[in-house]
Scaffold this active site. Structure first.
Site, PDB file in Angstrom:
ATOM      1  N   ASP A 159      -0.803  -1.314   1.891  1.00 32.48           N
ATOM      2  CA  ASP A 159      -0.311  -0.276   0.995  1.00 32.48           C
ATOM      3  C   ASP A 159       0.482   0.723   1.832  1.00 32.48           C
ATOM      4  O   ASP A 159       0.004   1.821   2.102  1.00 32.48           O
ATOM      5  CB  ASP A 159      -1.515   0.404   0.355  1.00 32.48           C
ATOM      6  CG  ASP A 159      -1.324   0.652  -1.123  1.00 32.48           C
ATOM      7  OD1 ASP A 159      -0.332   0.195  -1.681  1.00 32.48           O
ATOM      8  OD2 ASP A 159      -2.198   1.308  -1.710  1.00 32.48           O
ATOM      9  N   ARG A 167      -1.127   3.552   4.921  1.00 37.47           N
ATOM     10  CA  ARG A 167      -2.399   2.961   5.350  1.00 37.47           C
ATOM     11  C   ARG A 167      -2.392   2.507   6.801  1.00 37.47           C
ATOM     12  O   ARG A 167      -3.458   2.264   7.365  1.00 37.47           O
ATOM     13  CB  ARG A 167      -2.758   1.770   4.462  1.00 37.47           C
ATOM     14  CG  ARG A 167      -2.800   2.081   2.987  1.00 37.47           C
ATOM     15  CD  ARG A 167      -3.780   3.184   2.657  1.00 37.47           C
ATOM     16  NE  ARG A 167      -3.767   3.481   1.231  1.00 37.47           N
ATOM     17  CZ  ARG A 167      -4.116   4.650   0.717  1.00 37.47           C
ATOM     18  NH1 ARG A 167      -4.489   5.642   1.514  1.00 37.47           N
ATOM     19  NH2 ARG A 167      -4.087   4.833  -0.583  1.00 37.47           N
ATOM     20  N   ARG A 228       5.181  10.342  -4.434  1.00 30.95           N
ATOM     21  CA  ARG A 228       5.282   8.918  -4.123  1.00 30.95           C
ATOM     22  C   ARG A 228       6.468   8.271  -4.829  1.00 30.95           C
ATOM     23  O   ARG A 228       6.899   7.181  -4.451  1.00 30.95           O
ATOM     24  CB  ARG A 228       3.994   8.195  -4.530  1.00 30.95           C
ATOM     25  CG  ARG A 228       2.765   8.645  -3.772  1.00 30.95           C
ATOM     26  CD  ARG A 228       1.498   8.139  -4.429  1.00 30.95           C
ATOM     27  NE  ARG A 228       1.480   6.693  -4.497  1.00 30.95           N
ATOM     28  CZ  ARG A 228       0.698   5.998  -5.319  1.00 30.95           C
ATOM     29  NH1 ARG A 228      -0.104   6.631  -6.183  1.00 30.95           N
ATOM     30  NH2 ARG A 228       0.721   4.683  -5.301  1.00 30.95           N
ATOM     31  N   LYS A 258       5.890  -1.098  -8.259  1.00 35.88           N
ATOM     32  CA  LYS A 258       4.703  -0.643  -8.982  1.00 35.88           C
ATOM     33  C   LYS A 258       4.961   0.716  -9.620  1.00 35.88           C
ATOM     34  O   LYS A 258       5.824   1.456  -9.157  1.00 35.88           O
ATOM     35  CB  LYS A 258       3.498  -0.592  -8.039  1.00 35.88           C
ATOM     36  CG  LYS A 258       3.646   0.347  -6.826  1.00 35.88           C
ATOM     37  CD  LYS A 258       2.486   0.160  -5.860  1.00 35.88           C
ATOM     38  CE  LYS A 258       2.505   1.206  -4.771  1.00 35.88           C
ATOM     39  NZ  LYS A 258       1.462   0.981  -3.761  1.00 35.88           N
ATOM     40  N   HIS A 259       4.309   1.061 -10.761  1.00 36.51           N
ATOM     41  CA  HIS A 259       3.192   0.406 -11.443  1.00 36.51           C
ATOM     42  C   HIS A 259       3.631   0.145 -12.875  1.00 36.51           C
ATOM     43  O   HIS A 259       3.792   1.092 -13.642  1.00 36.51           O
ATOM     44  CB  HIS A 259       1.964   1.291 -11.444  1.00 36.51           C
ATOM     45  CG  HIS A 259       1.584   1.840 -10.094  1.00 36.51           C
ATOM     46  ND1 HIS A 259       2.240   2.911  -9.491  1.00 36.51           N
ATOM     47  CD2 HIS A 259       0.617   1.469  -9.217  1.00 36.51           C
ATOM     48  CE1 HIS A 259       1.667   3.181  -8.315  1.00 36.51           C
ATOM     49  NE2 HIS A 259       0.679   2.319  -8.120  1.00 36.51           N
ATOM     50  N   HIS A 271      -7.463   6.086 -11.030  1.00 36.30           N
ATOM     51  CA  HIS A 271      -8.606   5.750 -10.180  1.00 36.30           C
ATOM     52  C   HIS A 271      -9.913   6.261 -10.788  1.00 36.30           C
ATOM     53  O   HIS A 271     -10.974   5.662 -10.603  1.00 36.30           O
ATOM     54  CB  HIS A 271      -8.443   6.355  -8.782  1.00 36.30           C
ATOM     55  CG  HIS A 271      -7.291   5.784  -8.022  1.00 36.30           C
ATOM     56  ND1 HIS A 271      -6.016   6.259  -8.158  1.00 36.30           N
ATOM     57  CD2 HIS A 271      -7.234   4.758  -7.148  1.00 36.30           C
ATOM     58  CE1 HIS A 271      -5.214   5.553  -7.374  1.00 36.30           C
ATOM     59  NE2 HIS A 271      -5.921   4.641  -6.754  1.00 36.30           N
ATOM     60  N   ASP A 344      -3.118  -3.696 -10.193  1.00 41.88           N
ATOM     61  CA  ASP A 344      -3.521  -2.626  -9.295  1.00 41.88           C
ATOM     62  C   ASP A 344      -4.989  -2.913  -8.955  1.00 41.88           C
ATOM     63  O   ASP A 344      -5.602  -3.845  -9.484  1.00 41.88           O
ATOM     64  CB  ASP A 344      -3.355  -1.269  -9.967  1.00 41.88           C
ATOM     65  CG  ASP A 344      -3.200  -0.123  -8.971  1.00 41.88           C
ATOM     66  OD1 ASP A 344      -3.605  -0.291  -7.805  1.00 41.88           O
ATOM     67  OD2 ASP A 344      -2.687   0.941  -9.357  1.00 41.88           O
TER      68      ASP A 344
END
Length: 448
Positions: A159, A167, A228, A258-259, A271, A344
């Site tokens: 990611d 990441r 983002r 994405k998304h 999340h 996801d």
């Protein structure tokens, strides 16, 4: 066979945070804490007029699979085919590292044994899973994981969006995030940044990036997308996404838009809750769809679904990840995408509210998903999909369709016949090289 697309207001300018929550965490690193996990009921309208983009051309039929793909598919067992649909997190800094997490989740103690047992299509790396410590360690880990899958090489994902979601920091070049690049307004910078990221990931043995973000961020209260995204204008975001796809392909790495169908107009973090976006079909075509159409026009390898409900696109109340009208109807048939559709992360609350973890995996495949990312209970999800295939709930033809797409992606990126072996000495020369840091300086200077 993909049906031709009617001309609409979509544009082709030339598809977690995936799994960003650690096990047991409710708020991932980089997201805004304190957002209530309730469903938003406020109308989600674009805060400013959107200029209708140009028409999208008719889609062409999907190319048939190359002979090497069909040969591999023909020799696979049903169990191996089901395994290809999964991309879990495995715990440890090396392929032979023993971990209680692996034992608890997979019934074996090392990443290599988990790969050998379940034969997944891929693995995703995270620092919180002890996967990322230094350059030589990551190279050894990715090489070891590939050695554990000798029959069919793995997709090894990360990611790495840059900026807020990075990441593999601090191993990789510290590049500006999408909002900084978008604000400059030069797509060539998006391409340069993606190429740098792709070259560095490939040097580490990572062959799939879950980037770029194709969301159009029009909601200033959005707790999970925000910087983002490349911006709030669909035309600009579309041009940046198309350029980023070229950059990843310049580097020889697969990428993921994405998304889908768009996560830019939410005030709930998927999340921790289930966002509802009340865009009409017309709004979606003008605002959310253009960057995904641009990605498809650039031959994007994969598109990630969003755990969001769009009741005016699908009134069932299911999130897009589980929605056949959205993933098959809009993405496959309307936009003409025949690449890999990834979920996801399946450990996110937004997709777990209505169904159990096994049923979620089955419903995702039935909706049109090919890659099941980070199921929270891997054995349960694997057994559920396998049982659905054996009972006919998922037909053999439908299973083969997804496995064929995954194998085609691997073949297109040179991964199917033999996994490339990463070289630690080369990786240390490439990562954070003067040339790559120069690209970061260029973008930052242009942004001032």
């Amino acid at each position: 066979m993909v049906r031709c697309i009617r001309r609409t207001g979509l544009v082709v300018v030339a598809t977690v945070v995936a799994g960003c929550a650690a096990p047991g965490a409710t708020t991932p690193a980089g997201s805004v804490s304190g957002e209530r996990p309730s469903v938003s009921t406020a109308p989600a309208e674009s805060p400013r007029p959107v200029t209708p983009p140009a028409a999208i051309p008719a889609a062409t039929p999907a190319a048939s699979a190359p002979p090497e793909v069909e040969a591999v598919l023909a020799r696979m067992s049903v169990e191996e085919k089901v395994g290809q649909l999964f991309m879990p997190v495995l715990y440890g800094s090396a392929a032979d590292t023993s971990s209680g997490e692996n034992q608890a989740r997979f019934g074996v103690d090392t990443p290599a044994k988990a790969v050998a047992k379940y034969r997944p299509g891929g693995v995703i790396l995270f620092p919180w899973a002890d996967n990322v410590k230094n350059v030589r360690q990551v190279v050894a880990l990715t090489n070891g994981l590939q050695e554990a899958s000798p029959e069919i090489p793995l997709l090894i994902g990360a990611d790495q969006e840059n900026g807020r979601v990075s990441r593999l920091a601090p191993l990789v070049t510290d590049l500006p995030g999408a909002s900084t690049i978008g604000a400059v307004g030069d797509p060539s910078l998006a391409r340069k940044a993606a190429r740098v990221t792709g070259v560095e990931l490939r040097a580490l043995g990572v062959n799939l990036d879950f980037a770029p973000v194709a969301d159009v961020n029009v909601n200033p209260r959005n707790p999970v997308i925000g910087p983002r995204a490349y911006g709030s204008d669909p035309r600009r975001v579309a041009s940046m996404v198309a350029a980023a796809v070229k950059g990843f392909h310049d580097a020889g790495i697969a990428s993921t838009a994405k998304h889908f169908p768009g996560h830019g107009d939410t005030n709930v973090d998927s999340h921790s809750g289930l966002p509802v976006i009340r865009h009409s079909r017309s709004q979606w075509e003008k605002l959310d769809a253009p960057p995904f159409a641009a990605a498809i026009g650039g031959n994007i390898d994969a598109i990630m679904s969003a755990h969001v409900v769009m009741p005016r696109l699908d009134p069932s109340g299911d999130p897009a990840t589980l929605s056949k009208p959205i993933l098959t109807g809009l993405l496959r048939q309307r936009l003409g995408f025949d690449g890999v559709v990834s979920t996801d992360a399946l450990d996110m609350a937004g997709v777990r509210k209505k169904y159990g973890d096994g049923q979620v995996a089955v419903r995702a495949v039935q909706a049109g998903v090919d890659l099941l990312l980070m199921p929270p209970d891997y054995p349960k999800a694997y057994r559920a999909v396998l049982a659905a295939v054996r009972s006919g709930k998922i037909s053999t033809a439908r299973l083969d369709q997804s496995v064929r797409r995954l194998l085609k992606l691997k073949a297109a990126r040179g991964l199917l016949r033999r996994a490339p072996v990463a070289d630690a000495d080369r990786a240390e020369r490439v990562l954070r090289s003067p040339e790559h840091r120069g690209v970061a300086r260029l973008i930052n200077d242009r942004a001032r």
